[in-house]
Write a protein that holds these residues in place. Structure first.
Motif, mmCIF file in Angstrom:
data_model
loop_
_atom_site.group_PDB
_atom_site.id
_atom_site.type_symbol
_atom_site.label_atom_id
_atom_site.label_comp_id
_atom_site.label_asym_id
_atom_site.label_seq_id
_atom_site.Cartn_x
_atom_site.Cartn_y
_atom_site.Cartn_z
ATOM 1 N N ARG A 77 0.955 -1.516 0.349
ATOM 2 C CA ARG A 77 -0.009 -0.365 0.101
ATOM 3 C C ARG A 77 0.675 1.249 -0.278
ATOM 4 N NH1 ARG A 77 -4.219 1.282 4.806
ATOM 5 N NH2 ARG A 77 -4.960 3.416 3.977
ATOM 6 N N TYR A 78 1.826 0.878 0.992
ATOM 7 C CA TYR A 78 2.972 2.432 0.671
ATOM 8 C C TYR A 78 4.494 2.508 -0.772
ATOM 9 C CZ TYR A 78 0.402 2.935 4.483
ATOM 10 O OH TYR A 78 -0.877 3.388 5.768
ATOM 11 N N GLY A 79 4.322 1.205 -1.228
ATOM 12 C CA GLY A 79 5.071 1.398 -1.816
ATOM 13 C C GLY A 79 5.293 2.525 -2.793
ATOM 14 N N PRO A 80 4.596 3.304 -3.239
ATOM 15 C CA PRO A 80 5.286 4.514 -3.793
ATOM 16 C C PRO A 80 5.702 5.303 -3.435
ATOM 17 C CG PRO A 80 2.863 4.367 -4.538
ATOM 18 C CD PRO A 80 2.750 3.711 -3.292
ATOM 19 N N ALA A 81 5.533 5.813 -1.654
ATOM 20 C CA ALA A 81 5.696 6.336 -0.905
ATOM 21 C C ALA A 81 7.409 5.737 0.129
ATOM 22 C CB ALA A 81 5.400 6.242 0.950
ATOM 23 N N LEU A 82 7.360 3.920 -0.452
ATOM 24 C CA LEU A 82 9.006 3.491 -0.035
ATOM 25 C C LEU A 82 9.905 3.954 -0.877
ATOM 26 C CD1 LEU A 82 7.401 0.022 1.466
ATOM 27 C CD2 LEU A 82 8.882 2.018 2.576
ATOM 28 N N THR A 140 6.557 11.723 1.972
ATOM 29 C CA THR A 140 6.107 12.008 3.474
ATOM 30 C C THR A 140 4.739 11.997 2.758
ATOM 31 O OG1 THR A 140 7.823 13.261 3.968
ATOM 32 C CG2 THR A 140 5.919 13.602 5.037
ATOM 33 N N ALA A 141 4.531 12.785 1.167
ATOM 34 C CA ALA A 141 2.846 13.091 0.899
ATOM 35 C C ALA A 141 2.678 12.060 0.481
ATOM 36 C CB ALA A 141 3.643 14.456 -0.189
ATOM 37 N N LEU A 142 3.021 11.395 -0.253
ATOM 38 C CA LEU A 142 2.331 9.598 -0.139
ATOM 39 C C LEU A 142 1.837 9.096 0.928
ATOM 40 C CD1 LEU A 142 5.192 9.543 -3.762
ATOM 41 C CD2 LEU A 142 2.246 9.476 -3.133
ATOM 42 N N ALA A 143 3.324 9.354 1.812
ATOM 43 C CA ALA A 143 2.791 8.012 2.913
ATOM 44 C C ALA A 143 1.483 8.715 3.313
ATOM 45 C CB ALA A 143 3.982 7.830 4.008
ATOM 46 N N VAL A 144 1.166 10.340 4.061
ATOM 47 C CA VAL A 144 0.444 10.543 4.167
ATOM 48 C C VAL A 144 -0.654 10.461 3.393
ATOM 49 C CG1 VAL A 144 -1.313 13.050 4.632
ATOM 50 C CG2 VAL A 144 1.315 12.727 5.740
#
Length: 184
Positions: A77-82, A140-144
């Motif tokens: 789910r957080y792949g883009p942020a990672l 940061t933005a993607l995680a949020v």
């Protein structure tokens, strides 16, 4: 243009790795990174010129390993942020080691007489710092965004595109602005 090819594994992963496809995205990203590294080394490029590809190979190897060990993980789910966090770590790490990741790429495109100058190093330090800030902001933005709404596809795509478009534009324009200032 040569420098952008190093981001190919990251970009392809971004298109493939959606939901259940994250392990395939990791495998494809790893494969592309390894091919690019082999090609670069065969062409005589140093490791400083392949930092983006080498980081991609390490990141995607971990993604593939993790996807095999924890196939039902919520992490995709957080792949883009990672992905952006890994790129930020690479950029900040290269600055901490006093080897800005853009330096090796820039050497391949700049005249040889400027490679060893303090101005060339300073220019690449600024450019690498800008990339690092953009990657960090995007992570940061993607995680949020993904924690609030995992289906905010349009916003995620916009952030992903800006993550590369903004620093690419800066990388092209900043050296020209510095040269104009030096001539004035």
């Amino acid at each position: 243009m040569r420098g952008l090819i190093g981001f190919l594994p990251w970009i392809v992963y971004g298109f493939i790795a959606t939901g259940d496809e994250w392990r395939w995205g990791g495998l494809v990203g790893l494969g592309i990174a390894l091919v690019l590294i082999a090609w670069d080394r065969a062409q005589g490029r140093g490791w400083d010129e392949t930092m983006v590809e080498t980081t991609a190979a390490a990141f995607f190897a971990l993604v593939v390993l993790y996807s095999l060990l924890r196939p039902d993980s919520e992490l995709p789910r957080y792949g883009p942020a990672l992905l952006n966090a890994a790129l930020a770590l690479m950029a900040w790490g290269s600055l901490a080691l006093r080897t800005p990741f853009t330096l090796g790429i820039a050497r391949a495109m700049a005249p040889e007489e400027v490679h060893g100058t303090a101005a060339f190093r300073a220019l690449n330090t600024v450019i690498t710092r800008f990339w690092a800030v953009c990657f960090t902001a995007a992570a940061t933005a993607l995680a949020v965004v993904l924690s609030l709404d995992p289906y905010a596809t349009a916003l995620v795509i916009t952030i992903k595109a800006a993550t590369f478009a903004v620093p690419i534009a800066f990388t092209v324009r900043y050296p020209k602005a510095v040269r104009r200032r030096l001539r004035a």
